[in-house]
Design an enzyme around this catalytic site. Sequence first.
Site, mmCIF file in Angstrom:
data_model
loop_
_atom_site.group_PDB
_atom_site.id
_atom_site.type_symbol
_atom_site.label_atom_id
_atom_site.label_comp_id
_atom_site.label_asym_id
_atom_site.label_seq_id
_atom_site.Cartn_x
_atom_site.Cartn_y
_atom_site.Cartn_z
ATOM 1 N N LYS A 31 31.729 -82.813 -15.730
ATOM 2 C CA LYS A 31 32.479 -83.034 -17.360
ATOM 3 C C LYS A 31 33.313 -81.519 -17.477
ATOM 4 C CE LYS A 31 28.863 -86.424 -18.628
ATOM 5 N NZ LYS A 31 27.998 -86.805 -18.481
ATOM 6 N N THR A 34 27.210 -76.779 6.450
ATOM 7 C CA THR A 34 26.629 -76.971 6.011
ATOM 8 C C THR A 34 25.687 -78.120 5.534
ATOM 9 O OG1 THR A 34 27.255 -77.592 4.099
ATOM 10 C CG2 THR A 34 28.171 -75.332 4.678
ATOM 11 N N GLU A 35 25.093 -78.232 5.073
ATOM 12 C CA GLU A 35 24.511 -79.891 5.304
ATOM 13 C C GLU A 35 24.925 -80.545 5.006
ATOM 14 O OE1 GLU A 35 21.708 -76.665 5.342
ATOM 15 O OE2 GLU A 35 21.449 -77.710 3.279
ATOM 16 N N TYR A 36 25.580 -80.403 3.811
ATOM 17 C CA TYR A 36 26.329 -81.348 2.979
ATOM 18 C C TYR A 36 27.240 -81.663 3.262
ATOM 19 C CZ TYR A 36 23.861 -81.217 -1.889
ATOM 20 O OH TYR A 36 22.747 -81.860 -2.745
ATOM 21 N N GLU A 37 28.575 -80.547 4.560
ATOM 22 C CA GLU A 37 29.382 -80.514 4.773
ATOM 23 C C GLU A 37 29.894 -81.604 5.628
ATOM 24 O OE1 GLU A 37 31.007 -76.972 6.014
ATOM 25 O OE2 GLU A 37 32.999 -77.259 7.017
ATOM 26 N N ASP A 59 27.532 -76.896 -6.787
ATOM 27 C CA ASP A 59 27.647 -78.455 -7.777
ATOM 28 C C ASP A 59 29.018 -79.057 -8.603
ATOM 29 O OD1 ASP A 59 24.606 -79.696 -7.167
ATOM 30 O OD2 ASP A 59 24.411 -77.246 -8.317
HETATM 31 N N1 SAH Z 1 24.871 -74.915 0.709
HETATM 32 C C1 SAH Z 1 24.398 -76.623 0.586
HETATM 33 C C2 SAH Z 1 23.934 -77.179 -0.470
HETATM 34 C C3 SAH Z 1 24.835 -77.241 -1.488
HETATM 35 S S1 SAH Z 1 24.537 -78.325 -2.838
HETATM 36 C C4 SAH Z 1 25.486 -77.781 1.411
HETATM 37 O O1 SAH Z 1 26.180 -77.105 1.728
HETATM 38 O O2 SAH Z 1 24.632 -78.141 2.147
HETATM 39 C C5 SAH Z 1 24.081 -76.977 -3.887
HETATM 40 C C6 SAH Z 1 23.108 -76.173 -4.603
HETATM 41 O O3 SAH Z 1 22.933 -74.715 -5.080
HETATM 42 C C7 SAH Z 1 21.986 -76.491 -4.678
HETATM 43 O O4 SAH Z 1 20.890 -76.783 -3.591
HETATM 44 C C8 SAH Z 1 21.930 -76.252 -5.900
HETATM 45 O O5 SAH Z 1 19.830 -76.099 -6.812
HETATM 46 C C9 SAH Z 1 22.590 -74.647 -5.718
HETATM 47 N N2 SAH Z 1 22.964 -74.763 -7.462
HETATM 48 C C10 SAH Z 1 23.397 -73.989 -8.170
HETATM 49 N N3 SAH Z 1 23.069 -73.284 -9.010
HETATM 50 C C11 SAH Z 1 22.797 -72.418 -8.731
HETATM 51 C C12 SAH Z 1 23.036 -71.322 -9.143
HETATM 52 N N4 SAH Z 1 22.819 -71.165 -10.717
HETATM 53 N N5 SAH Z 1 22.212 -70.575 -8.353
HETATM 54 C C13 SAH Z 1 21.546 -70.880 -7.191
HETATM 55 N N6 SAH Z 1 21.752 -72.132 -7.099
HETATM 56 C C14 SAH Z 1 22.368 -72.399 -7.265
#
Ligand code: SAH
Length: 219
Positions: free
Chosen positions: A125, A194-197, A121
């Site tokens: 901000k 990854t899914e997002y990638e 994430d």
């Molecule tokens: N890695 C995946 C998801 C990316 S979204 C992809 O590339 O498709 C980022 C993910 O990180 C979210 O599912 C969120 O819940 C998780 N995440 C964010 N902060 C976290 C934390 N402190 N500990 C564990 N997971 C976390």
Amino acid sequence: MRLRRKPWIDTAILDYADFVTPRGGDWSHHAGAWAEMFGRTAPLHVEIGVGKGDFITELAARNPDVNYVGLEAQQGVLYFAARKAAERQLRNVRLLVFDAARLTELFAPREVDRIYLNFSDPWPKARHAKRRLTSETFLTRYAAVLKEDGEIRFKTDNAGLFAYSLETMERAGWLLCDVTHDLHALGEADNIMTEYERKFSARGAKIGRLAARLPAGGA
Ligand code: SAH
């Protein structure tokens, strides 16, 4: 990744208890005992924020000699990762609903060989900067659990987060390597999407990738 809460998942995830520790599960005995937990001594690689698990399950299938721990804050997405691990009977994967802020409670000092962060994430901000998984606070946690020659591997489509991460890691004394602002242009055959990638690169986004090592003697 935001999902509407799905109450059925809280029950359904229990079917995959051999692969996943659900929310509220007991992980207190794992620190320092991961080799025991996997029943073998092997390199220990950890993914933080596994989402629905495409990356870690494919990585684990390709590397049966590595023990993998996947952490994800949201049970609603980790369920799908657990299902994939179970379907493929990946005995070298353990998933936990876990907030990485508590990383040093889950692993002993120098227990971990590698940490993967994928599409974390961005928290754009400034006042949320501490929540970024590449903030100085998190880097200190990683340094505490990584082996001396351990490393972080990070991918993101977010240019702001990527620049911030490069800068923060460098300032904290990590050694950057394998840095690219356009991973897919390299055509590396062993890149696991990854899914997002998949989603973001399909829309034309460039993917940044870096690796960072602790300098000898620790950060
Ligand atoms: N890695 C995946 C998801 C990316 S979204 C992809 O590339 O498709 C980022 C993910 O990180 C979210 O599912 C969120 O819940 C998780 N995440 C964010 N902060 C976290 C934390 N402190 N500990 C564990 N997971 C976390």
